[in-house]
Design a protein around this motif. Structure first.
Motif, mmCIF file in Angstrom:
data_model
loop_
_atom_site.group_PDB
_atom_site.id
_atom_site.type_symbol
_atom_site.label_atom_id
_atom_site.label_comp_id
_atom_site.label_asym_id
_atom_site.label_seq_id
_atom_site.Cartn_x
_atom_site.Cartn_y
_atom_site.Cartn_z
ATOM 1 N N UNK A 181 5.691 14.323 2.528
ATOM 2 C CA UNK A 181 5.516 14.868 1.177
ATOM 3 C C UNK A 181 4.836 16.230 1.230
ATOM 4 N N UNK A 182 3.818 16.353 2.102
ATOM 5 C CA UNK A 182 3.119 17.641 2.241
ATOM 6 C C UNK A 182 4.053 18.700 2.804
ATOM 7 N N UNK A 183 4.853 18.335 3.810
ATOM 8 C CA UNK A 183 5.761 19.304 4.430
ATOM 9 C C UNK A 183 6.859 19.739 3.459
ATOM 10 N N UNK A 184 7.279 18.831 2.575
ATOM 11 C CA UNK A 184 8.288 19.212 1.580
ATOM 12 C C UNK A 184 7.740 20.245 0.606
ATOM 13 N N UNK A 185 6.428 20.186 0.342
ATOM 14 C CA UNK A 185 5.794 21.161 -0.555
ATOM 15 C C UNK A 185 5.580 22.504 0.139
ATOM 16 N N UNK A 186 5.333 22.468 1.459
ATOM 17 C CA UNK A 186 5.073 23.711 2.200
ATOM 18 C C UNK A 186 6.328 24.287 2.830
ATOM 19 N N UNK A 187 7.452 23.605 2.650
ATOM 20 C CA UNK A 187 8.692 24.104 3.246
ATOM 21 C C UNK A 187 8.743 23.929 4.751
ATOM 22 N N UNK A 188 8.009 22.957 5.294
ATOM 23 C CA UNK A 188 8.013 22.691 6.725
ATOM 24 C C UNK A 188 6.990 23.486 7.493
ATOM 25 N N UNK A 189 6.217 24.326 6.808
ATOM 26 C CA UNK A 189 5.186 25.125 7.479
ATOM 27 C C UNK A 189 3.990 24.244 7.845
ATOM 28 N N UNK A 190 3.487 24.393 9.078
ATOM 29 C CA UNK A 190 2.328 23.614 9.511
ATOM 30 C C UNK A 190 2.667 22.213 9.962
ATOM 31 N N UNK A 191 3.866 22.029 10.503
ATOM 32 C CA UNK A 191 4.301 20.692 10.909
ATOM 33 C C UNK A 191 3.383 20.104 11.982
ATOM 34 N N UNK A 192 3.011 20.898 12.984
ATOM 35 C CA UNK A 192 2.161 20.399 14.068
ATOM 36 C C UNK A 192 0.777 20.015 13.561
ATOM 37 N N UNK A 193 0.244 20.820 12.638
ATOM 38 C CA UNK A 193 -1.072 20.523 12.073
ATOM 39 C C UNK A 193 -1.034 19.217 11.285
ATOM 40 N N UNK A 194 0.016 19.022 10.522
ATOM 41 C CA UNK A 194 0.148 17.791 9.727
ATOM 42 C C UNK A 194 0.269 16.572 10.641
ATOM 43 N N UNK A 195 1.038 16.714 11.733
ATOM 44 C CA UNK A 195 1.182 15.598 12.677
ATOM 45 C C UNK A 195 -0.151 15.247 13.330
ATOM 46 N N UNK A 196 -0.889 16.308 13.745
ATOM 47 C CA UNK A 196 -2.183 16.080 14.382
ATOM 48 C C UNK A 196 -3.159 15.437 13.406
ATOM 49 N N UNK A 246 -2.444 13.635 10.810
ATOM 50 C CA UNK A 246 -2.010 12.265 10.560
ATOM 51 C C UNK A 246 -2.413 11.319 11.673
ATOM 52 N N UNK A 247 -2.267 11.787 12.943
ATOM 53 C CA UNK A 247 -2.655 10.959 14.081
ATOM 54 C C UNK A 247 -4.160 10.712 14.083
ATOM 55 N N UNK A 248 -4.939 11.761 13.818
ATOM 56 C CA UNK A 248 -6.401 11.607 13.809
ATOM 57 C C UNK A 248 -6.823 10.608 12.732
ATOM 58 N N UNK A 249 -6.272 10.736 11.531
ATOM 59 C CA UNK A 249 -6.620 9.812 10.445
ATOM 60 C C UNK A 249 -6.240 8.379 10.803
ATOM 61 N N UNK A 250 -5.065 8.214 11.407
ATOM 62 C CA UNK A 250 -4.608 6.874 11.778
ATOM 63 C C UNK A 250 -5.523 6.250 12.821
#
Length: 504
Positions: free
Chosen positions: A278-293, A295-299
């Protein structure tokens, strides 16, 4: 299956873990000074760094690892608390949910000594004036009794389960029976370490969550099952229920382990991935690696918070360690080295607490996972077939240890797992939904009703399986040599089939 040709190259930590375990086992039977061992480790490390010969480097590393395990165990033995002789008076804090057993309370206590807190397994005689006032986690008390050394206990009749070793593994310095009058007292927690305070707070949270289950209508055996399987709180499980799960071969679901944590991790990953998309759809795919990292940290933070909440048992810590490594490897888009991951988890746990090697749940957990990795085929299988395959593989790895420690083999373990694994999944997902629906009372009660039905179904099903003729073979007596021989036979059979399959 694991190929044997380049196994060591792909899993370099496996032999390291084996030598570390061997060193710990050696340290358990030896009593020698530690400082010469540290000098020997330093010499071996120097040889490894200065000499470039691969064989010599390998021998030096394994030798240093063996000596490291030896020194860790010797240091752990040196730090065993010295108990006072005879009766002594002390202040203590209740550290686990007290269980009423006839005329006594059974619980863990932190005794506040001069040299720091000491953890003991206690039985306190219930006095008449306290019968109407339940003892609670965190209560302080004053008592007088004799602190008994755990080494004075003996293995259970016709089994190899060593009670004294189990107590040592779980950091109990003594056992006490308080038959003289004891009283409540305000006790300061300043002598507890920050980590112990966190663990005490986790116990209090577990008690509150179990009480919330009860307020939502869960009762008796259904409440006991849900508390054990979602919170690691096994104090509500009675002897008959424990025996039925043991006879049927379903005891593993009562102890939080990899099965439970994988279910939790999968659910968290799905939720985090949904938010990430959902976040990447709002940013147009910008910051994909940051979002993945992120997400992993939160999990992983959520997973480890859950591990602390449920008591940090060896099997759930092993599972959390493996999941953490798995997540980081996935982030780097590398192959998942499962045996290497398992070996790394073992090394981390044993370095932190060398006596963990002798914990039965640690041994069962690691043998189950190692067996699953070894016997799982490389190709994808249908879900039903995969579940049965994993069940059989885990049983192959753990059956010799179960027979050695508990003298029992469950004959209907396949049937039992076909029932308890789906029910466990439903109960864990349902428990997450239950807490997520906290603001909506009606929804919570509806979910609680469904959880009670699933728990009751599992309980009745396990009781029926346990009542079948020939449900278990009991009174098995195996020596250590026989157990080793069985594992050697399993390994040889495995290697023969591996060679046949890879030759085709």
């Amino acid at each position: 299956m694991i190929a044997g040709t380049d196994f060591q190259r792909k899993n370099p930590l496996f032999l390291t873990a084996v030598f570390l375990m061997a060193g710990i086992a050696l340290g358990d039977v030896l009593t020698i000074p530690v400082w010469p061992i540290f000098i020997a480790i330093a010499v071996l490390i120097a040889i490894t760094l200065w000499l470039r010969h691969p064989q010599i480097q390998s021998l030096s590393i394994h030798g240093a690892t063996l000596l490291l395990g030896l020194s860790l165990m010797l240091v752990a033995k040196e730090h065993t608390p010295v108990l006072p002789a005879g009766e002594c008076t002390y202040e203590a804090v209740v550290a686990s949910q007290p269980q009423v057993r006839g005329k006594v309370y059974r619980c863990d206590l932190w005794i506040m000594g001069h040299h720091g807190p000491v953890k003991v397994r206690a039985s306190l005689l219930r006095s008449s004036q306290l019968d109407s006032d339940t003892l609670r986690v965190g209560d302080g008390l004053w008592a007088r009794s004799v602190l008994e050394n755990p080494d004075s206990l003996h293995p259970y009749h016709q089994t190899n389960f060593n009670s004294s070793r189990w107590l040592r593994v779980h950091d109990y310095a003594a056992t006490v029976f308080v038959f003289q009058p004891w009283s409540r007292k305000q006790v300061s927690l300043s002598k507890l370490s920050r980590f112990d305070k966190v663990r005490l707070s986790a116990v209090l949270w577990r008690v509150r969550l179990v009480q919330q289950y009860a307020r939502l209508g869960l009762r008796d055996r259904s409440l006991a099952l849900l508390a054990a399987m979602t919170l690691g709180e096994r104090s509500l499980i009675d002897n008959s229920q424990q025996e039925q799960f043991s006879v049927s071969g379903g005891s593993h679901v009562l102890a939080l382990s990899g099965l439970h944590l994988i279910i939790i991790y999968t659910l968290l990953t799905l939720l985090v991935n949904y938010v990430g998309r959902s976040i990447l759809s709002l940013t147009g795919g910008v910051g994909r690696d940051v979002v993945r990292l992120a997400g992993l940290v939160l999990t992983l933070v959520a997973v480890w918070c859950y591990v602390v909440l449920v008591g940090m048992g060896p099997s759930v810590v092993r599972a959390a360690t493996m999941i953490s490594i798995y997540g980081m490897v996935s982030l780097l888009n590398r192959n998942h080295l499962s045996v290497n991951t398992l070996a790394f988890a073992a090394i981390v746990m044993l370095v932190a607490h060398p006596r963990t090697l002798w914990d039965v749940s640690f041994q069962l957990s690691f043998m189950a996972v190692l067996s699953i990795i070894a016997f799982t085929p490389n190709r994808r299988l249908p879900f039903g077939v995969s579940m049965l395959w994993v069940t059989v593989a885990a049983q192959i790895g753990t059956a010799p240890l179960v027979m050695y420690y508990f003298g029992r083999f469950s004959c209907y373990f396949l049937l039992t797992n076909c029932l308890v694994v789906p029910c466990t999944t439903c109960l864990l997902y349902g428990a997450v939904a239950l807490w997520a629906a906290t603001p909506m009372s009606a929804v919570q009660h509806a979910i609680a009703t469904g959880l009670a039905w699933v728990a009751g179904l599992m309980d009745r099903g396990v009781a029926w399986i346990a009542s079948l003729p020939g449900a278990s073979i009991d009174n098995i007596w195996l020596s250590t040599t026989q157990v080793v021989a069985i594992y050697v036979l399993i390994f040889c059979t495995y290697r023969i089939f591996s060679i046949i399959l890879h030759s085709k």
